[in-house]
Motif scaffolding. Structure first.
Motif, mmCIF file in Angstrom:
data_model
loop_
_atom_site.group_PDB
_atom_site.id
_atom_site.type_symbol
_atom_site.label_atom_id
_atom_site.label_comp_id
_atom_site.label_asym_id
_atom_site.label_seq_id
_atom_site.Cartn_x
_atom_site.Cartn_y
_atom_site.Cartn_z
ATOM 1 N N TYR A 64 0.821 -1.220 0.000
ATOM 2 C CA TYR A 64 0.000 0.000 0.000
ATOM 3 C C TYR A 64 0.852 1.265 0.000
ATOM 4 O O TYR A 64 0.502 2.256 -0.638
ATOM 5 C CB TYR A 64 -0.945 -0.006 1.214
ATOM 6 C CG TYR A 64 -1.789 1.247 1.287
ATOM 7 C CD1 TYR A 64 -2.818 1.446 0.373
ATOM 8 C CD2 TYR A 64 -1.544 2.240 2.235
ATOM 9 C CE1 TYR A 64 -3.592 2.593 0.404
ATOM 10 C CE2 TYR A 64 -2.313 3.386 2.271
ATOM 11 C CZ TYR A 64 -3.329 3.559 1.365
ATOM 12 O OH TYR A 64 -4.086 4.703 1.383
ATOM 13 N N ASN A 65 1.955 1.266 0.715
ATOM 14 C CA ASN A 65 2.791 2.459 0.828
ATOM 15 C C ASN A 65 3.875 2.534 -0.252
ATOM 16 O O ASN A 65 4.718 3.423 -0.228
ATOM 17 C CB ASN A 65 3.463 2.514 2.207
ATOM 18 C CG ASN A 65 2.445 2.627 3.325
ATOM 19 O OD1 ASN A 65 1.461 3.341 3.207
ATOM 20 N ND2 ASN A 65 2.668 1.914 4.417
ATOM 21 N N GLN A 66 3.848 1.591 -1.193
ATOM 22 C CA GLN A 66 4.853 1.582 -2.243
ATOM 23 C C GLN A 66 4.324 2.245 -3.521
ATOM 24 O O GLN A 66 3.179 2.681 -3.576
ATOM 25 C CB GLN A 66 5.318 0.148 -2.504
ATOM 26 C CG GLN A 66 5.975 -0.492 -1.273
ATOM 27 C CD GLN A 66 6.435 -1.910 -1.533
ATOM 28 O OE1 GLN A 66 6.653 -2.304 -2.665
ATOM 29 N NE2 GLN A 66 6.577 -2.691 -0.475
ATOM 30 N N THR A 67 5.153 2.327 -4.539
ATOM 31 C CA THR A 67 4.758 3.008 -5.766
ATOM 32 C C THR A 67 3.665 2.232 -6.490
ATOM 33 O O THR A 67 3.497 1.025 -6.293
ATOM 34 C CB THR A 67 5.961 3.155 -6.711
ATOM 35 O OG1 THR A 67 6.382 1.848 -7.128
ATOM 36 C CG2 THR A 67 7.104 3.880 -6.027
ATOM 37 N N GLU A 68 2.936 2.932 -7.337
ATOM 38 C CA GLU A 68 1.854 2.289 -8.082
ATOM 39 C C GLU A 68 2.401 1.171 -8.974
ATOM 40 O O GLU A 68 1.775 0.117 -9.120
ATOM 41 C CB GLU A 68 1.115 3.317 -8.941
ATOM 42 C CG GLU A 68 -0.068 2.730 -9.696
ATOM 43 C CD GLU A 68 -0.781 3.740 -10.559
ATOM 44 O OE1 GLU A 68 -1.761 3.347 -11.221
ATOM 45 O OE2 GLU A 68 -0.365 4.913 -10.576
ATOM 46 N N LYS A 69 3.576 1.386 -9.538
ATOM 47 C CA LYS A 69 4.178 0.377 -10.405
ATOM 48 C C LYS A 69 4.411 -0.931 -9.645
ATOM 49 O O LYS A 69 4.105 -2.024 -10.159
ATOM 50 C CB LYS A 69 5.505 0.897 -10.968
ATOM 51 C CG LYS A 69 6.170 -0.061 -11.947
ATOM 52 C CD LYS A 69 7.460 0.528 -12.494
ATOM 53 C CE LYS A 69 8.122 -0.449 -13.469
ATOM 54 N NZ LYS A 69 9.385 0.093 -14.000
ATOM 55 N N ILE A 70 4.944 -0.827 -8.431
ATOM 56 C CA ILE A 70 5.185 -2.024 -7.615
ATOM 57 C C ILE A 70 3.867 -2.686 -7.248
ATOM 58 O O ILE A 70 3.732 -3.917 -7.311
ATOM 59 C CB ILE A 70 5.982 -1.656 -6.345
ATOM 60 C CG1 ILE A 70 7.413 -1.238 -6.727
ATOM 61 C CG2 ILE A 70 6.017 -2.827 -5.357
ATOM 62 C CD1 ILE A 70 8.237 -0.731 -5.562
ATOM 63 N N ARG A 71 2.879 -1.878 -6.883
ATOM 64 C CA ARG A 71 1.581 -2.435 -6.487
ATOM 65 C C ARG A 71 0.911 -3.180 -7.634
ATOM 66 O O ARG A 71 0.321 -4.255 -7.447
ATOM 67 C CB ARG A 71 0.668 -1.325 -5.977
ATOM 68 C CG ARG A 71 0.526 -1.417 -4.474
ATOM 69 C CD ARG A 71 -0.352 -0.468 -3.810
ATOM 70 N NE ARG A 71 -1.636 -0.172 -4.356
ATOM 71 C CZ ARG A 71 -2.267 0.965 -4.105
ATOM 72 N NH1 ARG A 71 -1.695 1.893 -3.366
ATOM 73 N NH2 ARG A 71 -3.457 1.187 -4.593
ATOM 74 N N VAL A 72 0.979 -2.601 -8.821
ATOM 75 C CA VAL A 72 0.363 -3.243 -9.986
ATOM 76 C C VAL A 72 1.007 -4.604 -10.245
ATOM 77 O O VAL A 72 0.313 -5.603 -10.502
ATOM 78 C CB VAL A 72 0.496 -2.339 -11.232
ATOM 79 C CG1 VAL A 72 0.128 -3.109 -12.494
ATOM 80 C CG2 VAL A 72 -0.404 -1.105 -11.091
#
Length: 420
Positions: free
Chosen positions: A63-71
């Motif tokens: 949740y607190n990481q970048t959108e790229k990592i989350r995707v």
């Protein structure tokens, strides 16, 4: 027992039915972020039933990481769910044009489930066209809004699948829209395809939710069945809104919490309502930033509420803090969440805009609610992961049916339908 979920939103209504033991045939929703939330929640239910929740918790920590990592991590998470296991989330607008395609996907899902019958249809079309506020703000009283007639498409599902019963949820204004003629038409359409119906107003606070949220629940049942409206026993709440807020880490405006743990052990209400369990991961707890003037207003509003439970009016503010020329309407634009009461005022999608109507009752924190706090007031469990940016999270929560309210309704249905 299974259900088909129409106009699903983020899944508050379906969550209650899933908790009561129903199985979802499919969810149909237009909003892309809400659909992603539904998919993630479906994966959660699979992992929980297969003792694999550690995979889900690892994803929550993105949740607190970048959108790229989350995707990327979300793609990996969903890859662990076997094909055909997760209930379909159909990201479509329900319209005459899309109905054939939607029906085809539902029929295919029923084939996979080796079932040719849908027990229950649930859901409610978008309520803006039926709401009193929406009609007041529109110069034509929403008469030209095509959403007025989405109930006809809802009825098409009843006509095709002939479920034993259905639950149609909406705002109280649906009963009075256009001098009551709209509701008469809804009744006529539903009766024409073979259903007896009854509508009642239900307040979420009477079903254990720490929020006053008045809704009309229309229940219909096939005319060949011996059925009636659910006899839902009202809860006597002996808790306060603060009980869903106090175990969360304290934040000032603009601060975010990245530790995933809690301030205190869960209290009795949080445990009884299923909002939190002992090993939950805390996400979505980031406070908005606010300008200095609004923070000064927040302090005045909270101080006034906590001292004598009085709501501040815009005209009560010092002249230096007034910036709006309108001094005759919307004077309650700054509103404190009633932490010292047994229920809060209604959480609606407008919370996504500025938070002024949802000020945290703790004056030392001096800010509006976080996504997780709003979700808790709506009775969403802490393991519910909302996809998309913060604004989209707030919209999903504000538009939802409280899961705890839905569960109480679902439990009655399950008991009754089991006897048919």
């Amino acid at each position: 027992m299974n259900f088909l979920d129409l106009f699903s939103g983020a899944g508050g209504l379906s969550e209650g039915f899933l908790k009561a033991g129903f199985e979802a045939v499919a969810h149909i929703e237009l909003n892309t972020y809400a659909c992603k939330t539904l998919e993630t929640r479906s994966a959660y239910h699979y992992f929980k039933s297969n003792n694999m929740l550690e995979l889900y918790k690892e994803y929550q920590k993105t949740y607190n990481q970048t959108e790229k990592i989350r995707v990327e991590k979300r793609r990996e998470l969903l890859s662990y769910v076997p094909e055909g296991i997760m209930e379909p989330v159909i990201n479509e607008e329900i319209s005459e044009k899309t109905l054939p395609r939607i029906f085809e996907m539902i029929d295919s899902r029923l084939g996979v489930m080796e079932n040719n019958e849908i027990d229950l249809v649930i859901g409610g079309p978008p309520c803006q066209a039926y709401s009193l506020v929406g009609r007041a703000r529109d110069e034509n009283g929403m008469k030209d809004d095509p959403r007025n007639y989405l109930y006809k498409l809802y009825v098409r599902f009843l006509s095709r699948y002939q479920p034993k019963a259905f639950v149609f949820e909406n705002v109280p204004g649906i009963l009075t829209a256009f001098d009551g003629n709209l509701f008469k038409n809804i009744q006529a359409y539903m009766k024409r395809v073979g259903y007896n119906i009854e509508a009642r107003k239900i307040d979420a606070k009477d079903l254990g939710v720490l929020q006053s949220r008045k809704r009309v629940i229309i229940v219909g049942w096939r005319k060949d069945l011996n059925f009636c409206y659910p006899e839902i026993i009202q809860n006597c709440i002996n808790y306060f809104v603060d009980d869903v807020l106090r175990d969360l880490p304290k934040l000032r405006a603009g601060e975010g919490y990245k530790g995933f743990s809690y301030n205190l052990n869960p209290n009795k209400y949080i445990l009884e309502s299923g909002i939190r369990y002992g090993d939950d991961i805390l996400t979505h707890h980031i406070a908005r930033s606010h300008i200095k003037r609004d923070l000064e207003i927040y302090k005045i509003a909270v101080d006034k509420w906590n001292k004598d439970k009085t709501r501040i009016k815009y005209t009560d503010l010092p002249e230096k803090l007034k910036t709006h020329n309108n001094l005759t309407s919307f004077l309650d634009r700054y509103k404190v969440v009633a932490g010292n009461e047994k229920y809060s005022h209604t959480v609606v999608a407008h919370i996504s805009r500025d938070g002024h109507h949802y000020i945290h009752p703790d004056i030392t924190q001096n800010r509006s609610l976080t996504v997780r706090e709003a979700a808790r007031i709506q009775s969403f469990p802490d393991d519910y992961f909302f996809e998309g940016p913060r604004t989209a999270n707030f919209v999903q929560i504000g538009n939802a049916v409280p899961p705890l309210m839905a569960e109480k309704i679902a439990c009655w249905f399950k008991e009754r339908l089991d006897m048919i």
